[in-house]
Design an enzyme around this catalytic site. Sequence first.
Site, PDB file in Angstrom:
ATOM      1  N   LYS A  74      24.718  26.738  26.404  1.00 14.17           N
ATOM      2  CA  LYS A  74      24.130  25.704  25.538  1.00 14.17           C
ATOM      3  C   LYS A  74      24.093  26.179  24.078  1.00 14.17           C
ATOM      4  O   LYS A  74      24.492  25.450  23.169  1.00 14.17           O
ATOM      5  CB  LYS A  74      22.704  25.344  26.000  1.00 14.17           C
ATOM      6  N   ARG A 111      14.240  32.013  36.222  1.00 15.23           N
ATOM      7  CA  ARG A 111      14.634  30.935  35.292  1.00 15.23           C
ATOM      8  C   ARG A 111      15.529  29.918  36.013  1.00 15.23           C
ATOM      9  O   ARG A 111      15.448  28.713  35.758  1.00 15.23           O
ATOM     10  CB  ARG A 111      15.368  31.535  34.076  1.00 15.23           C
ATOM     11  N   ARG A 164      18.087  40.582  25.839  1.00 16.63           N
ATOM     12  CA  ARG A 164      16.897  39.747  25.718  1.00 16.63           C
ATOM     13  C   ARG A 164      15.908  40.127  26.816  1.00 16.63           C
ATOM     14  O   ARG A 164      16.327  40.438  27.931  1.00 16.63           O
ATOM     15  CB  ARG A 164      17.296  38.274  25.872  1.00 16.63           C
ATOM     16  N   ARG A 223      13.432  19.589  28.732  1.00 19.88           N
ATOM     17  CA  ARG A 223      13.594  20.470  29.882  1.00 19.88           C
ATOM     18  C   ARG A 223      12.831  19.946  31.091  1.00 19.88           C
ATOM     19  O   ARG A 223      12.861  20.563  32.147  1.00 19.88           O
ATOM     20  CB  ARG A 223      13.035  21.843  29.518  1.00 19.88           C
TER      21      ARG A 223
HETATM   22  P1  AP5 Z   1      24.416  31.009  25.755  1.00 22.99           P
HETATM   23  O1  AP5 Z   1      25.242  30.142  24.897  1.00 22.99           O
HETATM   24  O2  AP5 Z   1      23.368  31.848  25.114  1.00 22.99           O
HETATM   25  O3  AP5 Z   1      23.788  30.170  26.951  1.00 22.99           O
HETATM   26  P2  AP5 Z   1      22.462  29.338  26.985  1.00 22.99           P
HETATM   27  O4  AP5 Z   1      22.702  28.241  27.960  1.00 22.99           O
HETATM   28  O5  AP5 Z   1      22.026  28.972  25.607  1.00 22.99           O
HETATM   29  O6  AP5 Z   1      21.509  30.444  27.593  1.00 22.99           O
HETATM   30  P3  AP5 Z   1      19.993  30.776  27.299  1.00 22.99           P
HETATM   31  O7  AP5 Z   1      19.704  31.975  28.153  1.00 22.99           O
HETATM   32  O8  AP5 Z   1      19.702  30.898  25.852  1.00 22.99           O
HETATM   33  O9  AP5 Z   1      19.333  29.475  27.866  1.00 22.99           O
HETATM   34  P4  AP5 Z   1      17.896  29.280  28.354  1.00 22.99           P
HETATM   35  O10 AP5 Z   1      17.858  27.824  28.549  1.00 22.99           O
HETATM   36  O11 AP5 Z   1      17.520  30.096  29.536  1.00 22.99           O
HETATM   37  O12 AP5 Z   1      17.027  29.912  27.181  1.00 22.99           O
HETATM   38  P5  AP5 Z   1      16.344  29.316  25.886  1.00 22.99           P
HETATM   39  O13 AP5 Z   1      16.538  30.294  24.822  1.00 22.99           O
HETATM   40  O14 AP5 Z   1      16.700  27.897  25.668  1.00 22.99           O
HETATM   41  O15 AP5 Z   1      25.421  31.930  26.583  1.00 22.99           O
HETATM   42  C1  AP5 Z   1      24.948  32.906  27.490  1.00 22.99           C
HETATM   43  C2  AP5 Z   1      25.967  34.089  27.550  1.00 22.99           C
HETATM   44  O16 AP5 Z   1      27.183  33.607  28.066  1.00 22.99           O
HETATM   45  C3  AP5 Z   1      26.282  34.666  26.159  1.00 22.99           C
HETATM   46  O17 AP5 Z   1      26.526  36.029  26.278  1.00 22.99           O
HETATM   47  C4  AP5 Z   1      27.540  33.910  25.746  1.00 22.99           C
HETATM   48  O18 AP5 Z   1      28.290  34.670  24.846  1.00 22.99           O
HETATM   49  C5  AP5 Z   1      28.227  33.743  27.095  1.00 22.99           C
HETATM   50  N1  AP5 Z   1      29.028  32.517  27.172  1.00 22.99           N
HETATM   51  C6  AP5 Z   1      28.746  31.306  26.645  1.00 22.99           C
HETATM   52  N2  AP5 Z   1      29.713  30.426  26.946  1.00 22.99           N
HETATM   53  C7  AP5 Z   1      30.622  31.097  27.680  1.00 22.99           C
HETATM   54  C8  AP5 Z   1      31.846  30.730  28.326  1.00 22.99           C
HETATM   55  N3  AP5 Z   1      32.321  29.465  28.244  1.00 22.99           N
HETATM   56  N4  AP5 Z   1      32.519  31.680  29.005  1.00 22.99           N
HETATM   57  C9  AP5 Z   1      32.035  32.943  29.088  1.00 22.99           C
HETATM   58  N5  AP5 Z   1      30.883  33.363  28.519  1.00 22.99           N
HETATM   59  C10 AP5 Z   1      30.181  32.440  27.834  1.00 22.99           C
HETATM   60  O19 AP5 Z   1      14.822  29.315  26.344  1.00 22.99           O
HETATM   61  C11 AP5 Z   1      14.160  30.528  26.628  1.00 22.99           C
HETATM   62  C12 AP5 Z   1      12.786  30.228  27.201  1.00 22.99           C
HETATM   63  O20 AP5 Z   1      12.012  29.493  26.238  1.00 22.99           O
HETATM   64  C13 AP5 Z   1      12.758  29.373  28.460  1.00 22.99           C
HETATM   65  O21 AP5 Z   1      12.957  30.146  29.623  1.00 22.99           O
HETATM   66  C14 AP5 Z   1      11.337  28.805  28.380  1.00 22.99           C
HETATM   67  O22 AP5 Z   1      10.378  29.760  28.762  1.00 22.99           O
HETATM   68  C15 AP5 Z   1      11.152  28.557  26.886  1.00 22.99           C
HETATM   69  N6  AP5 Z   1      11.559  27.190  26.478  1.00 22.99           N
HETATM   70  C16 AP5 Z   1      12.577  26.839  25.654  1.00 22.99           C
HETATM   71  N7  AP5 Z   1      12.642  25.518  25.498  1.00 22.99           N
HETATM   72  C17 AP5 Z   1      11.635  25.007  26.236  1.00 22.99           C
HETATM   73  C18 AP5 Z   1      11.204  23.669  26.501  1.00 22.99           C
HETATM   74  N8  AP5 Z   1      11.835  22.595  25.970  1.00 22.99           N
HETATM   75  N9  AP5 Z   1      10.153  23.504  27.332  1.00 22.99           N
HETATM   76  C19 AP5 Z   1       9.489  24.554  27.862  1.00 22.99           C
HETATM   77  N10 AP5 Z   1       9.854  25.840  27.662  1.00 22.99           N
HETATM   78  C20 AP5 Z   1      10.930  26.063  26.855  1.00 22.99           C
END
Ligand code: AP5
Length: 260
Positions: free
Chosen positions: A46, A210, A199, A121
């Site tokens: 994402k 997660r 992280r 979410r």
């Molecule tokens: P990346 O692009 O970082 O993937 P992502 O889907 O953004 O992963 P996140 O871990 O950031 O998502 P998340 O939803 O768990 O965390 P968030 O920060 O939103 O890619 C991941 C890896 O894969 C990277 O190394 C990248 O280089 C690689 N990659 C990407 N695309 C690729 C491809 N096509 N092929 C190969 N490799 C690839 O949220 C964190 C926490 O915050 C949540 O757990 C929750 O506690 C809280 N939170 C955030 N938003 C909310 C909300 N709306 N409500 C409640 N809690 C929330």
Amino acid sequence: MNRTLAAARSVAIRAAHRDLRPDDPRSSVTPTSTNVVLIGPPGAGKGTQAARLARFLDVPTISTGDMLRRAVQSGSAVGRAVKVVMERGALIDDAMMTEIVAARLGEADTQSGFVLDGFPRTVEQAIALDRLLERRGHLIAVELAVPDSAIIRRLSQRRVCDRCGRNAEPAAGNGASHEGAAGSAHSMVCPCGGALQQRSDDTETVIRERLRTYDRATRPLVDFYRQRRALRAIDGTQAPDLVMSQIARALDAVFDHAAS
Ligand code: AP5
């Protein structure tokens, strides 16, 4: 349609719409803004695609994960409470998240559109977003589908810059390598000079939690948006450029339909 042309056209559609009088009938069918929500499990890509898509559409990215991590870094009381929840792999409560996103959507740069990464979410957050977006054009949800095995591999390998917050670049394919940022997975330096680190929620135990949280709380959004025909599903296991071009094509079809 190639990316430059498609981007130019989406910007042109919005610009043309801005010139319409409010009573012009076309103002109700031409998108006033390009509002995109990215849905997918942790590690689906994402953040990676949000950055590309925002450049492509010329709109800002709104990443709730990044906003929360900034709160954690600030060391405030709220940040300390948020850190505990994030490191458990759970979700911050809907009311607080909605308040944060509402404040961001109130800023002028989001008026022509945005890419939301990490919100909504839950179905409750999606309903709150609907209310925030009344009279602000179409909302398209893009689901990035990636199996758990690839996610665990990607996230266990992911390194994030402690200065600019960016991920090290992935290589093509399912696994993430860090060549783009540092030359090898072991030279942990970002081009900005910051250190690349794991992280704190990227340990295998927390990743699995997660994923459970995603299945329970977030996956229902796929049906929520599918039922209103606002969902486009993309195979997120492909190389990042290919994922991006498929998203662009899917959005292009939406614009074509809305503008016709
Ligand atoms: P990346 O692009 O970082 O993937 P992502 O889907 O953004 O992963 P996140 O871990 O950031 O998502 P998340 O939803 O768990 O965390 P968030 O920060 O939103 O890619 C991941 C890896 O894969 C990277 O190394 C990248 O280089 C690689 N990659 C990407 N695309 C690729 C491809 N096509 N092929 C190969 N490799 C690839 O949220 C964190 C926490 O915050 C949540 O757990 C929750 O506690 C809280 N939170 C955030 N938003 C909310 C909300 N709306 N409500 C409640 N809690 C929330």
